[in-house]
Design a protein around this motif. Structure first.
Motif, PDB file in Angstrom:
ATOM      1  N   ASP A 140       0.869  -1.185   0.000  1.00 26.92           N
ATOM      2  CA  ASP A 140       0.000   0.000   0.000  1.00 26.92           C
ATOM      3  C   ASP A 140       0.909   1.240   0.000  1.00 26.92           C
ATOM      4  N   PRO A 141       0.829   2.084  -1.025  1.00 23.33           N
ATOM      5  CA  PRO A 141       1.760   3.223  -1.117  1.00 23.33           C
ATOM      6  C   PRO A 141       1.660   4.181   0.073  1.00 23.33           C
ATOM      7  N   LEU A 142       0.516   4.213   0.740  1.00 22.80           N
ATOM      8  CA  LEU A 142       0.356   5.141   1.863  1.00 22.80           C
ATOM      9  C   LEU A 142       0.480   4.454   3.216  1.00 22.80           C
ATOM     10  N   GLY A 143       0.520   3.130   3.236  1.00 19.38           N
ATOM     11  CA  GLY A 143       0.590   2.408   4.516  1.00 19.38           C
ATOM     12  C   GLY A 143      -0.615   2.712   5.384  1.00 19.38           C
ATOM     13  N   ASN A 144      -1.814   2.600   4.798  1.00 20.45           N
ATOM     14  CA  ASN A 144      -3.019   3.071   5.515  1.00 20.45           C
ATOM     15  C   ASN A 144      -3.314   2.326   6.816  1.00 20.45           C
ATOM     16  N   ALA A 145      -2.944   1.048   6.884  1.00 16.78           N
ATOM     17  CA  ALA A 145      -3.203   0.307   8.129  1.00 16.78           C
ATOM     18  C   ALA A 145      -2.441   0.975   9.267  1.00 16.78           C
ATOM     19  N   PHE A 146      -1.200   1.339   9.002  1.00 20.62           N
ATOM     20  CA  PHE A 146      -0.411   1.999  10.043  1.00 20.62           C
ATOM     21  C   PHE A 146      -0.943   3.407  10.313  1.00 20.62           C
ATOM     22  N   ARG A 147      -1.292   4.135   9.268  1.00 18.03           N
ATOM     23  CA  ARG A 147      -1.790   5.515   9.465  1.00 18.03           C
ATOM     24  C   ARG A 147      -2.995   5.518  10.403  1.00 18.03           C
ATOM     25  N   GLN A 148      -3.882   4.548  10.181  1.00 21.18           N
ATOM     26  CA  GLN A 148      -5.080   4.444  11.023  1.00 21.18           C
ATOM     27  C   GLN A 148      -4.689   4.199  12.489  1.00 21.18           C
ATOM     28  N   ALA A 149      -3.779   3.232  12.697  1.00 18.81           N
ATOM     29  CA  ALA A 149      -3.382   2.874  14.065  1.00 18.81           C
ATOM     30  C   ALA A 149      -2.620   4.030  14.724  1.00 18.81           C
ATOM     31  N   ALA A 150      -1.741   4.676  13.979  1.00 18.10           N
ATOM     32  CA  ALA A 150      -0.946   5.780  14.545  1.00 18.10           C
ATOM     33  C   ALA A 150      -1.839   6.983  14.835  1.00 18.10           C
ATOM     34  N   ALA A 151      -2.873   7.180  13.998  1.00 15.66           N
ATOM     35  CA  ALA A 151      -3.801   8.287  14.208  1.00 15.66           C
ATOM     36  C   ALA A 151      -4.537   8.103  15.537  1.00 15.66           C
ATOM     37  N   GLU A 152      -4.938   6.856  15.810  1.00 14.17           N
ATOM     38  CA  GLU A 152      -5.653   6.599  17.071  1.00 14.17           C
ATOM     39  C   GLU A 152      -4.754   6.856  18.276  1.00 14.17           C
ATOM     40  N   VAL A 153      -3.528   6.374  18.191  1.00 14.87           N
ATOM     41  CA  VAL A 153      -2.594   6.546  19.320  1.00 14.87           C
ATOM     42  C   VAL A 153      -2.305   8.038  19.560  1.00 14.87           C
ATOM     43  N   ASN A 154      -2.225   8.807  18.478  1.00 14.78           N
ATOM     44  CA  ASN A 154      -1.850  10.219  18.621  1.00 14.78           C
ATOM     45  C   ASN A 154      -3.051  11.177  18.643  1.00 14.78           C
ATOM     46  N   ASN A 155      -4.257  10.607  18.550  1.00 16.44           N
ATOM     47  CA  ASN A 155      -5.459  11.422  18.596  1.00 16.44           C
ATOM     48  C   ASN A 155      -5.493  12.494  17.500  1.00 16.44           C
ATOM     49  N   VAL A 156      -5.172  12.049  16.269  1.00 17.25           N
ATOM     50  CA  VAL A 156      -5.289  12.924  15.088  1.00 17.25           C
ATOM     51  C   VAL A 156      -6.007  12.118  14.001  1.00 17.25           C
ATOM     52  N   GLU A 157      -6.282  12.746  12.865  1.00 14.49           N
ATOM     53  CA  GLU A 157      -6.912  12.032  11.749  1.00 14.49           C
ATOM     54  C   GLU A 157      -5.829  11.297  10.946  1.00 14.49           C
ATOM     55  N   PRO A 158      -6.177  10.158  10.303  1.00  8.96           N
ATOM     56  CA  PRO A 158      -5.163   9.420   9.513  1.00  8.96           C
ATOM     57  C   PRO A 158      -4.510  10.263   8.413  1.00  8.96           C
ATOM     58  N   ASP A 159      -5.256  11.265   7.862  1.00  6.17           N
ATOM     59  CA  ASP A 159      -4.612  12.056   6.797  1.00  6.17           C
ATOM     60  C   ASP A 159      -3.602  13.074   7.343  1.00  6.17           C
ATOM     61  N   CYS A 160      -3.389  13.038   8.671  1.00  7.17           N
ATOM     62  CA  CYS A 160      -2.321  13.856   9.282  1.00  7.17           C
ATOM     63  C   CYS A 160      -1.027  13.044   9.422  1.00  7.17           C
ATOM     64  N   ILE A 161      -1.035  11.808   8.922  1.00  5.59           N
ATOM     65  CA  ILE A 161       0.122  10.914   9.118  1.00  5.59           C
ATOM     66  C   ILE A 161       0.740  10.554   7.767  1.00  5.59           C
ATOM     67  N   MET A 162       2.063  10.586   7.679  1.00  3.33           N
ATOM     68  CA  MET A 162       2.766  10.033   6.507  1.00  3.33           C
ATOM     69  C   MET A 162       3.802   9.014   6.984  1.00  3.33           C
ATOM     70  N   CYS A 163       3.766   7.807   6.401  1.00  3.42           N
ATOM     71  CA  CYS A 163       4.741   6.761   6.756  1.00  3.42           C
ATOM     72  C   CYS A 163       6.073   7.039   6.066  1.00  3.42           C
ATOM     73  N   CYS A 164       7.171   6.739   6.750  1.00  6.33           N
ATOM     74  CA  CYS A 164       8.506   6.970   6.173  1.00  6.33           C
ATOM     75  C   CYS A 164       9.422   5.801   6.469  1.00  6.33           C
ATOM     76  N   ASN A 165      10.422   5.662   5.620  1.00  4.88           N
ATOM     77  CA  ASN A 165      11.420   4.616   5.775  1.00  4.88           C
ATOM     78  C   ASN A 165      12.447   5.067   6.817  1.00  4.88           C
ATOM     79  N   GLY A 166      12.023   5.062   8.069  1.00  2.71           N
ATOM     80  CA  GLY A 166      12.837   5.627   9.152  1.00  2.71           C
ATOM     81  C   GLY A 166      12.583   7.127   9.248  1.00  2.71           C
ATOM     82  N   GLY A 167      12.769   7.665  10.459  1.00  2.00           N
ATOM     83  CA  GLY A 167      12.655   9.116  10.632  1.00  2.00           C
ATOM     84  C   GLY A 167      13.645   9.835   9.722  1.00  2.00           C
ATOM     85  N   ASP A 168      14.766   9.201   9.459  1.00  2.00           N
ATOM     86  CA  ASP A 168      15.773   9.824   8.591  1.00  2.00           C
ATOM     87  C   ASP A 168      15.211  10.142   7.207  1.00  2.00           C
TER      88      ASP A 168
END
Ligand SMILES: Cc1ncc(COP(=O)(O)O)c(C=O)c1O
Length: 367
Positions: A68-96
């Motif tokens: 999935d080019p956007l990693g939506n499963a992770f975006r959804q889970a990270a959005a819940e943990v951080n109390n934001v919407e999934p479209d506020c999240i972008m997955c990256c290959n490391g913080g770097d």
């Protein structure tokens, strides 16, 4: 004549901390079990058992297809943990990767990047690749946020919080003021925030120029996987996505980090263990005459209180060398303000004890 662009030809590249396990085969070094590796701020505890479960269940069909080019499963889970919407999240290959994307997105020859120093030594390396000027503003001796940052002409300001390699923490209110006063984008590098008492997620809701960097390498014990993410308002996320590779995170990584971030109970217990050892390591180093400022990260920055002019003075680089002889790796930076200090990752109780006994032995050799 070189085939490379001039700044690439001249660049030295980022120097990552020594990885003993990779060197042992070629350099005849001892087996990994003998090595105490406290030099690259990895988490000493394993990742959640849920991670190993989903890893074992990865199937051939998942590997055959692009992820999935956007990693939506992770975006959804990270959005819940951080109390934001999934479209506020972008997955990256490391913080770097997020740092590289941000430099590419906001900076060029006429658009500088600013940051307080000392800080993460990757920032100037990435700036050079982008051929952009750096505005480096020194911290004071207590690592307060330099006031000049707010009035700089930078297109991108990066504040690492907690800072590396100092472990210091700048308050959310101060960063809110900086976001408010900055003409450009403020990227808050929260790679180590899991070990602090607060984070800046709320600033994303108030400011359209704030990007938060998070890493799964530290608090979630997944440095080998290479996964981080951005939190920002959707317009910034959409812009950053234009710069990322289309499939920047792979299917194994998406599956594993999604399981890891959902297991908040394990994550919290893991972090608490590191924090407890950080406290003990700090106190023990203090009894060995080290100055150890309060750290909000999974490492401490320790300065030997030995008098510099004493005949039996043992410098940080000497302690570092003698630790290496004992197969104990910490980090020494031969840089202004850091060359009298050692950055020590918080290890397990056993690793920390080995380090402390070795330091005691080394100091006693110097009388
Ligand atoms: C300050 C800081 N930011 C970002 C990163 C990137 O972390 P990663 O690429 O492992 O997610 C690191 C890694 O050590 C770091 O020290």
């Amino acid at each position: 004549m070189s085939y490379f662009r001039r700044n690439i030809e001249k660049a030295e590249g980022y120097q990552p901390g020594f990885q003993p396990s990779f060197a042992e085969a070629t350099e005849g070094r001892p087996q990994q079990a003998d090595v105490v590796k406290l030099n690259t701020n990895e988490n000493p505890y394993p990742p959640s058992p849920e991670v190993m479960k989903v890893l074992a269940e990865i199937n051939a069909e998942q590997l055959r297809r692009y992820p999935d080019p956007l990693g939506n499963a992770f975006r959804q889970a990270a959005a819940e943990v951080n109390n934001v919407e999934p479209d506020c999240i972008m997955c990256c290959n490391g913080g770097d990767e997020l740092l590289r994307i941000a430099l590419q997105a906001f900076c060029d020859e006429n658009r500088p990047v600013a940051y307080p120093v000392p800080t993460y030594s990757l920032y100037p390396v990435l700036a050079n690749l982008q051929n952009c000027k750096t505005i480096e503003i020194p911290f004071d001796s207590e690592f307060n946020l330099p006031v000049q940052l707010a009035s700089s002409t930078a297109a991108l300001t990066i504040v690492c919080n907690p800072n590396a390699p100092t472990g210091s923490f700048i308050s959310i209110d101060e960063l809110a003021s900086l976001a408010d006063e900055s003409a450009g984008v403020l990227l808050i590098d929260e790679a180590y925030v899991d070990f602090a008492e607060a984070n800046c997620t709320e600033l994303v809701k108030k400011f359209d120029n704030v990007i938060i960097l998070r890493s799964m390498s530290k608090g979630y014990s997944l440095a080998g996987l290479r996964f981080g993410y951005a939190i920002a308002q959707p317009d910034l996320i959409t812009g950053l996505m234009k710069v990322k590779d289309s499939y920047n995170v792979d299917v194994v990584a998406i599956t594993v980090v999604t399981a890891a971030i959902k297991d908040q109970q394990y994550f919290k217990e893991n972090v608490e263990k590191v924090k407890a050892e950080r406290q003990r390591l700090t106190e023990e180093l203090e009894t060995l005459e080290f100055e150890v400022p309060k750290s909000y990260a999974n490492f401490v920055l320790a300065k030997s209180k030995n008098r510099q002019d004493a005949s039996n003075h043992c410098s940080a680089s000497e302690i570092y060398d003698k630790l290496v002889q004992r197969n104990i790796y910490v980090r020494f930076f031969n840089l202004p303000g850091l060359s009298d200090k050692l950055r020590i990752t918080v290890g397990t109780k056993e690793q920390n004890n080995k380090l402390l006994s070795a330091v005691k032995e080394i100091l006693s050799e110097f009388g």
